[in-house]
Write an enzyme that holds these catalytic residues in place. Structure first.
Site, PDB file in Angstrom:
ATOM      1  NE  ARG A   1      36.737  28.378  90.194  1.00 47.55           N
ATOM      2  CZ  ARG A   1      37.056  29.657  89.944  1.00 47.55           C
ATOM      3  NH1 ARG A   1      38.297  29.655  89.376  1.00 47.55           N
ATOM      4  NH2 ARG A   1      37.343  30.044  91.188  1.00 47.55           N
TER       5      ARG A   1
ATOM      6  CB  SER B   1      45.418  37.185  91.043  1.00 47.00           C
ATOM      7  OG  SER B   1      46.040  35.310  90.292  1.00 47.00           O
TER       8      SER B   1
ATOM      9  CG  HIS C   1      46.457  32.442  94.235  1.00 49.58           C
ATOM     10  ND1 HIS C   1      48.053  33.290  93.144  1.00 49.58           N
ATOM     11  CD2 HIS C   1      45.680  32.716  93.089  1.00 49.58           C
ATOM     12  CE1 HIS C   1      48.223  34.117  92.697  1.00 49.58           C
ATOM     13  NE2 HIS C   1      47.106  33.794  92.140  1.00 49.58           N
ATOM     14  CG  ASP C   2      41.785  31.758  96.438  1.00 47.93           C
ATOM     15  OD1 ASP C   2      42.090  31.917  95.237  1.00 47.93           O
ATOM     16  OD2 ASP C   2      41.052  30.559  96.420  1.00 47.93           O
TER      17      ASP C   2
ATOM     18  CG  ASP D   1      50.871  32.087  96.109  1.00 45.52           C
ATOM     19  OD1 ASP D   1      50.074  30.792  94.856  1.00 45.52           O
ATOM     20  OD2 ASP D   1      50.184  33.543  95.672  1.00 45.52           O
TER      21      ASP D   1
END
Length: 340
Positions: A210, A149, A321-322, A291
């Protein structure tokens, strides 16, 4: 729009070495400490002494591998057996893919503008801090720089500015620039936090930002599988299954993260821009079709434009993405191969 200050050459001289306290872990050495280094921030007005917090652990006298994660990751990529696991513990440990019995792992806490005496921090500043730390620790060259990332962005900045300081790159979920749609999503998150600052509801705003971020970190398939249930009436409105998850993630983030730090590092992602043609190191790129923050098309472009030889490994995962945090079994053989 005012013109940004031009990039200044980094200064890698060590100013002060603060005490290092080794901690035993079997035969492995552990340094978790701070060094004061002289840096020349990209958006600053000259050299400045900066305290850089780092972890350096693994087999004594073994080659060093730099490992850096996303903006919410810290230097504790791994941890002793009697402590809470590091953020990449399944992949960085004795006997793991990044084997601490064969390598020493080096990681830093990300710098923020307040530490640099600036209003902005760049990926180049983080890269220069790592290069200066190598000097301070007497490391001529790292075996590899593994970045995920934001860490992958910093790895590219490091390779462009300090190509002689690492043998190769391993880049997960990160490219030479931010995708404009991802910048749009982060811009909205930053706007929410600034609105919270102005209204006196900062914790709520940071939690909401968040929550929005989590919808970009994870893949559509995962959300579809986990949160497809019917809404439930609570109090005065319907609550959807995904809301409990998002609210939990928001609360956890507020407990451990500072709003100014979030704003600065989020912006740093979107300011990042490295010309791949300036990166001569061999590179292994790892991407995930799910992603949505770093599309595979961007990694294909990066692979095509890198000056050094590069391979692109595509890993199927529902985690978006994680996935670099959620797929240790799939990533382990790729990391082992890249470090051979």
């Amino acid at each position: 729009m005012s013109q940004l200050p031009e990039t200044r050459p980094p200064c890698t001289a060590e100013v002060v070495a603060l005490p290092v306290v080794p901690r035993a872990r079997g035969g492995l050495g552990v340094q978790r400490s701070t060094r004061r280094l002289a840096l020349n921030p990209k958006y600053g007005s000259g050299p400045r002494g900066v305290d850089v917090r780092y972890l350096w652990c693994g087999a004594p006298d073994a080659p060093t591998v730099i490992v850096q994660g996303g903006i919410s990751a810290d230097r504790d990529v791994t941890a002793p057996a009697d402590a809470a696991p590091g953020w990449w513990q399944p992949l960085v440990a004795a006997g793991a893919a990044v084997d601490l019995e064969r390598y020493r792992v080096l990681a830093i806490d990300w710098l923020v503008p307040a530490e640099l005496g600036t209003s902005t921090v760049s990926s180049e500043d983080q890269a220069d801090a790592l290069a200066a730390l190598l000097d301070a620790l007497g490391i001529a060259r790292a075996q590899a720089f593994i970045g995920s990332s934001y860490g992958a962005m910093v790895a590219l900045a490091f390779a462009a500015r300090h190509p002689q300081r690492a043998e190769r790159l391993v880049l997960l979920c990160g490219a030479h620039r931010a995708h404009p749609l991802s910048t749009a999503q982060r811009s909205v998150q930053r706007g929410i936090v600034r609105l919270g600052q102005q209204s006196g509801r900062l914790d709520e705003a940071l939690a909401l930002a968040r929550q929005l971020a989590m919808t970009t970190y994870r893949g559509s398939a995962e959300f579809g599988r986990r949160f497809a249930g019917a809404p439930e009436w609570r109090g005065d409105r319907f609550h959807f299954p995904v809301e409990d998850y998002l609210e939990h993630q928001g609360r956890r983030f507020v407990e451990r993260f500072d709003a100014e730090r979030f704003l600065a590092l989020s912006e740093s992602i979107d300011l990042h821009d490295v010309k791949p043609e300036q990166v001569p190191l061999p590179a292994t790129l790892i991407g995930f079709p799910s992603d949505r923050l770093v599309p595979l098309a961007d990694l294909c472009e990066l692979q095509r434009r890198l000056r050094g030889p590069a391979t692109l490994e595509v890993v199927e995962s529902p985690y978006g993405h994680d996935a670099f945090l959620k797929e240790p079994e799939q990533l382990a053989p790729l990391l082992r191969e890249a470090l051979r």
